[in-house]
Write an enzyme that holds these catalytic residues in place. Structure first.
Site, PDB file in Angstrom:
ATOM      1  N   CYS A  22      43.478  41.511  49.083  1.00 21.62           N
ATOM      2  CA  CYS A  22      44.281  41.119  47.931  1.00 21.62           C
ATOM      3  C   CYS A  22      44.776  42.392  47.273  1.00 21.62           C
ATOM      4  O   CYS A  22      44.133  43.434  47.352  1.00 21.62           O
ATOM      5  CB  CYS A  22      43.425  40.330  46.941  1.00 21.62           C
TER       6      CYS A  22
ATOM      7  N   CYS B 251      45.459  42.730  43.922  1.00 18.33           N
ATOM      8  CA  CYS B 251      45.320  42.766  42.458  1.00 18.33           C
ATOM      9  C   CYS B 251      44.586  44.005  41.939  1.00 18.33           C
ATOM     10  O   CYS B 251      44.833  44.447  40.823  1.00 18.33           O
ATOM     11  CB  CYS B 251      44.686  41.486  41.918  1.00 18.33           C
TER      12      CYS B 251
ATOM     13  N   CYS C  92      48.415  39.662  42.282  1.00 17.65           N
ATOM     14  CA  CYS C  92      47.821  39.677  43.628  1.00 17.65           C
ATOM     15  C   CYS C  92      48.796  40.085  44.729  1.00 17.65           C
ATOM     16  O   CYS C  92      48.422  40.197  45.887  1.00 17.65           O
ATOM     17  CB  CYS C  92      47.200  38.319  43.936  1.00 17.65           C
TER      18      CYS C  92
ATOM     19  N   LYS D 187      41.482  28.410  45.999  1.00 14.61           N
ATOM     20  CA  LYS D 187      41.143  29.352  44.934  1.00 14.61           C
ATOM     21  C   LYS D 187      41.854  28.908  43.670  1.00 14.61           C
ATOM     22  O   LYS D 187      43.084  28.911  43.596  1.00 14.61           O
ATOM     23  CB  LYS D 187      41.586  30.749  45.336  1.00 14.61           C
TER      24      LYS D 187
ATOM     25  N   ARG E 144      37.433  40.757  36.869  1.00 16.35           N
ATOM     26  CA  ARG E 144      38.683  41.459  36.553  1.00 16.35           C
ATOM     27  C   ARG E 144      38.423  42.733  35.777  1.00 16.35           C
ATOM     28  O   ARG E 144      39.153  43.714  35.909  1.00 16.35           O
ATOM     29  CB  ARG E 144      39.625  40.523  35.800  1.00 16.35           C
TER      30      ARG E 144
ATOM     31  N   GLU F 157      45.497  22.860  50.812  1.00 17.29           N
ATOM     32  CA  GLU F 157      45.439  24.312  51.062  1.00 17.29           C
ATOM     33  C   GLU F 157      44.381  24.639  52.114  1.00 17.29           C
ATOM     34  O   GLU F 157      44.575  25.516  52.952  1.00 17.29           O
ATOM     35  CB  GLU F 157      45.110  25.076  49.767  1.00 17.29           C
TER      36      GLU F 157
ATOM     37  N   LYS G 119      36.548  28.254  45.600  1.00 17.80           N
ATOM     38  CA  LYS G 119      36.233  29.261  44.586  1.00 17.80           C
ATOM     39  C   LYS G 119      36.882  28.897  43.268  1.00 17.80           C
ATOM     40  O   LYS G 119      38.081  28.605  43.266  1.00 17.80           O
ATOM     41  CB  LYS G 119      36.745  30.613  45.075  1.00 17.80           C
TER      42      LYS G 119
ATOM     43  N   SER H 164      31.995  35.665  39.307  1.00 16.76           N
ATOM     44  CA  SER H 164      31.417  36.574  38.319  1.00 16.76           C
ATOM     45  C   SER H 164      31.065  35.905  36.985  1.00 16.76           C
ATOM     46  O   SER H 164      30.005  36.158  36.418  1.00 16.76           O
ATOM     47  CB  SER H 164      32.378  37.738  38.076  1.00 16.76           C
TER      48      SER H 164
ATOM     49  N   TYR I 293      26.523  37.073  43.590  1.00 15.50           N
ATOM     50  CA  TYR I 293      25.986  38.345  43.113  1.00 15.50           C
ATOM     51  C   TYR I 293      24.461  38.278  43.018  1.00 15.50           C
ATOM     52  O   TYR I 293      23.814  39.277  42.757  1.00 15.50           O
ATOM     53  CB  TYR I 293      26.627  38.709  41.764  1.00 15.50           C
TER      54      TYR I 293
HETATM   55  C1  PBG Z   1      41.113  38.795  44.003  1.00 13.93           C
HETATM   56  C2  PBG Z   1      39.815  38.187  43.661  1.00 13.93           C
HETATM   57  C3  PBG Z   1      39.322  37.709  42.421  1.00 13.93           C
HETATM   58  C4  PBG Z   1      37.998  37.343  42.654  1.00 13.93           C
HETATM   59  C5  PBG Z   1      37.729  37.567  44.000  1.00 13.93           C
HETATM   60  N1  PBG Z   1      38.876  38.062  44.600  1.00 13.93           N
HETATM   61  C6  PBG Z   1      39.904  37.704  41.067  1.00 13.93           C
HETATM   62  C7  PBG Z   1      41.084  36.924  40.678  1.00 13.93           C
HETATM   63  O1  PBG Z   1      41.619  36.099  41.392  1.00 13.93           O
HETATM   64  O2  PBG Z   1      41.504  37.211  39.573  1.00 13.93           O
HETATM   65  C8  PBG Z   1      37.046  36.826  41.614  1.00 13.93           C
HETATM   66  C9  PBG Z   1      35.632  36.941  41.974  1.00 13.93           C
HETATM   67  C10 PBG Z   1      34.710  36.755  40.855  1.00 13.93           C
HETATM   68  O3  PBG Z   1      35.085  36.414  39.718  1.00 13.93           O
HETATM   69  O4  PBG Z   1      33.511  36.949  41.096  1.00 13.93           O
HETATM   70  N2  PBG Z   1      42.217  38.077  43.785  1.00 13.93           N
END
Ligand code: PBG
Length: 328
Positions: A106, A108, A116, A198, A208, A236, A251, A277, A316
């Site tokens: 990605c 981002c 992204c 996602k 982030r 998707e 996710k 997270s 985590y």
């Molecule tokens: C990248 C990405 C994100 C996460 C994993 N890959 C962040 C987003 O989409 O903003 C989030 C993972 C997490 O919050 O633990 N795009």
């Protein structure tokens, strides 16, 4: 997998531990709102992985975190020769060839605007003029450029020896584009884990901060899924499987157990759940202020992901869970 007694049981082989990598030497720095999760330089990453393997962890997911001055509108640091993640993968595979290494694909963390992918001229121009993007989906990815960058990034990780690349930009046909470039370059055995369903979630906050990838303007709802739309999420996942994904993902996990359940009933492709997270931070914080016992609550939610049908759980807490399983 269900046991003979029909009870769901977590094992360390179900888990994936995410690592955040930075440049430099001897860096191990705790991430502010992700307590006990660290930014690692490659040398200390290797050391930490040794410990994780002893606990029973056999899969890791890598994220690159780069300095602001190296970010640009195209996120080109993500795919330049010898990029941070490619070097990390080489170092890991050299030392621990059996560890399954998955890399996040990605932009981002690499674009200066934090989105992204590369943006369509219209969004970019507004950014330049500093016009507030009012409409949520004003932010539109430049599809061709984004796929091109993601493909190059994936190829650089495959060349370094990654077992899986995991496109998470939610760009249409990203799995197809990556499968194509990998095949064309002789990486037919490099597999793909699609971040298929996602959602545009509020639970990504601490991540982030960790990769400094909060969008500078607008939000991700132009390309991530609306949490109110089950049908689109399932579509998707179906699309990713058709495009060649070897693992599909839902996710976040905790607020999306119904999606995990549906996907697991509907598709045979291995299914991953990403306990993100914000979900981690929530449990940590609750434990810290004495709302619950950390270990107990972690087993409860992790079991729920598996009970709903996840085959793989990205968390985590992976190292802690593996340790707790061994202590049992
Ligand atoms: C990248 C990405 C994100 C996460 C994993 N890959 C962040 C987003 O989409 O903003 C989030 C993972 C997490 O919050 O633990 N795009």
């Amino acid at each position: 997998m269900k046991t003979a007694s029909n009870k769901v049981k977590i094992s360390s082989g179900d888990l994936v531990y995410p690592y955040f990598l930075v440049e430099g030497q001897n860096v191990k720095k705790e991430i502010p709102n992700l307590s006990n999760v660290y930014h690692f330089s490659i040398n200390l990453l290797l050391k930490d992985i040794a410990g994780a393997i002893v606990l029973g962890i056999n899969k890791v997911l890598l994220f690159g975190v780069i300095e602001k001055r190296l970010k640009n509108p195209d996120g080109s640091a993500a795919y330049m020769p010898d990029n941070l993640i490619a070097r990390a993968v080489r170092a890991i595979k050299n030392k621990y060839p059996d560890l399954i290494v998955i890399t996040d694909i990605c932009l981002c963390g690499y674009t200066d605007h934090g989105h992204c992918g590369t943006l369509k001229a219209q969004s970019a121009k507004r950014q330049a003029k500093n016009i507030k993007l009012k409409m949520q989906n004003d932010v539109i990815l430049d599809h061709r450029k984004t796929l091109d960058a993601l493909s190059k990034m994936a190829l650089s990780h495959a060349e370094a020896g990654a077992d899986y690349v995991a496109p998470s930009a939610m760009a249409k046909k990203q799995v197809y584009a990556i499968r194509k470039i990998l095949d064309e370059n002789g990486y037919k055995s490099t597999r793909i884990m699609g971040y298929s369903a996602k959602f545009a979630s509020n639970f990504y906050g601490p991540f982030r901060e960790a990769v400094d990838s909060a969008p500078a303007f607008g939000d991700r709802s132009g390309y991530q899924l609306a949490y109110s739309d089950t049908k689109k999420a399932i579509q998707e996942i179906k699309d990713d499987i058709k495009e060649g994904a070897d693992i599909v993902m839902v996710k976040p996990a905790l607020a999306y157990l119904d999606i995990i359940k549906k996907a697991s009933e509907r598709f045979k492709t291995p299914l991953a759940a990403y306990n993100v997270s914000g979900e981690y931070a929530m449990i940590k914080y609750g434990a810290k202020i004495g709302l619950w016992g950390e270990k107990k609550v972690v087993f409860e939610v992790t079991t729920a992901f598996k009970r709903a049908g996840a085959d793989i759980i990205i968390t985590y807490y992976a190292k802690d869970i593996a340790k707790w399983i061994r202590e049992k």
